[in-house]
Enzyme design. Sequence first.
Site, mmCIF file in Angstrom:
data_model
loop_
_atom_site.group_PDB
_atom_site.id
_atom_site.type_symbol
_atom_site.label_atom_id
_atom_site.label_comp_id
_atom_site.label_asym_id
_atom_site.label_seq_id
_atom_site.Cartn_x
_atom_site.Cartn_y
_atom_site.Cartn_z
ATOM 1 C CB CYS A 99 62.893 62.266 7.539
ATOM 2 S SG CYS A 99 63.253 61.724 9.218
ATOM 3 C CD GLU A 100 56.974 60.817 11.855
ATOM 4 O OE1 GLU A 100 57.004 60.124 12.871
ATOM 5 O OE2 GLU A 100 55.949 60.977 11.157
ATOM 6 C CG HIS A 101 62.314 60.876 13.134
ATOM 7 N ND1 HIS A 101 62.720 59.619 12.720
ATOM 8 C CD2 HIS A 101 61.145 60.690 13.787
ATOM 9 C CE1 HIS A 101 61.836 58.716 13.108
ATOM 10 N NE2 HIS A 101 60.871 59.341 13.748
ATOM 11 C CG HIS A 102 66.491 64.632 11.691
ATOM 12 N ND1 HIS A 102 66.486 63.246 11.605
ATOM 13 C CD2 HIS A 102 67.137 64.931 12.845
ATOM 14 C CE1 HIS A 102 67.106 62.731 12.651
ATOM 15 N NE2 HIS A 102 67.514 63.729 13.419
ATOM 16 C CD GLN A 140 62.401 53.459 3.035
ATOM 17 O OE1 GLN A 140 63.330 54.268 3.223
ATOM 18 N NE2 GLN A 140 62.588 52.324 2.392
ATOM 19 C CG HIS A 168 66.196 57.863 4.786
ATOM 20 N ND1 HIS A 168 65.008 58.110 5.448
ATOM 21 C CD2 HIS A 168 66.000 56.702 4.099
ATOM 22 C CE1 HIS A 168 64.135 57.148 5.175
ATOM 23 N NE2 HIS A 168 64.721 56.281 4.358
ATOM 24 C CB CYS A 170 67.976 62.452 8.485
ATOM 25 S SG CYS A 170 67.202 60.849 8.207
#
Length: 210
Positions: A99-102, A140, A168, A170
């Site tokens: 995941c690019e956010h976390h 995703q 996920h 996260c």
Amino acid sequence: MSKITSLDSEDQEGYIKIDQYNQKHVEDIASHYPTILRALGEDPTREGLIKTPERVAKALQYLTHGYDVDAAQILRGAMFEEDYSQMVVVKDIEVYSMCEHHMLPFFGKAHIAYIPNGHIVGLSKIPRVVDAFARRLQVQERLTNEIRDCIQNTLNPAGVAVVMECKHMCMAMRGVQKQNSVTTTSAFTGAFQNDVTRSEFLRLITATLS
């Protein structure tokens, strides 16, 4: 990639897997981790953490090596003219991404179908396309669309269908901490935008062979 650092055993397709790392990138990434470890309250000089910065740097390169892969070329390298126009389904393809956010993992399965329009592709290439896009920092939703678009634009089939089901970390390890939640995304082109064709695809990916 500039340096071969390890060789794994021969895999089932008969080729040697080679893990390659750009040593400069390893050094650049690793140089930041002693500071990160100290900020977390750890001692980067203790025995268990001495080699951690280098290990993390190599792991991150491996987990994001899809940036160096041309997914369309994977397909073009195994395209064959064939007079077949029925649905081709490859389901339960394992997916591992970040995941690019976390920068935490998400993982699950992808189910992919296409309807040939003069060309078919070697079946092993479809999971390779999934890996090429999954091994990047992702969300995703975008991953689902990228797989669909690559197959559609390269093979020019009568239609492409992609359904992805992932967990996920996260969501499971932090935030709402819902360990059993699954995220489903889908993307369709051409014939799969027809309700009947799409329903057949969904039936096939949920069916169990007796």
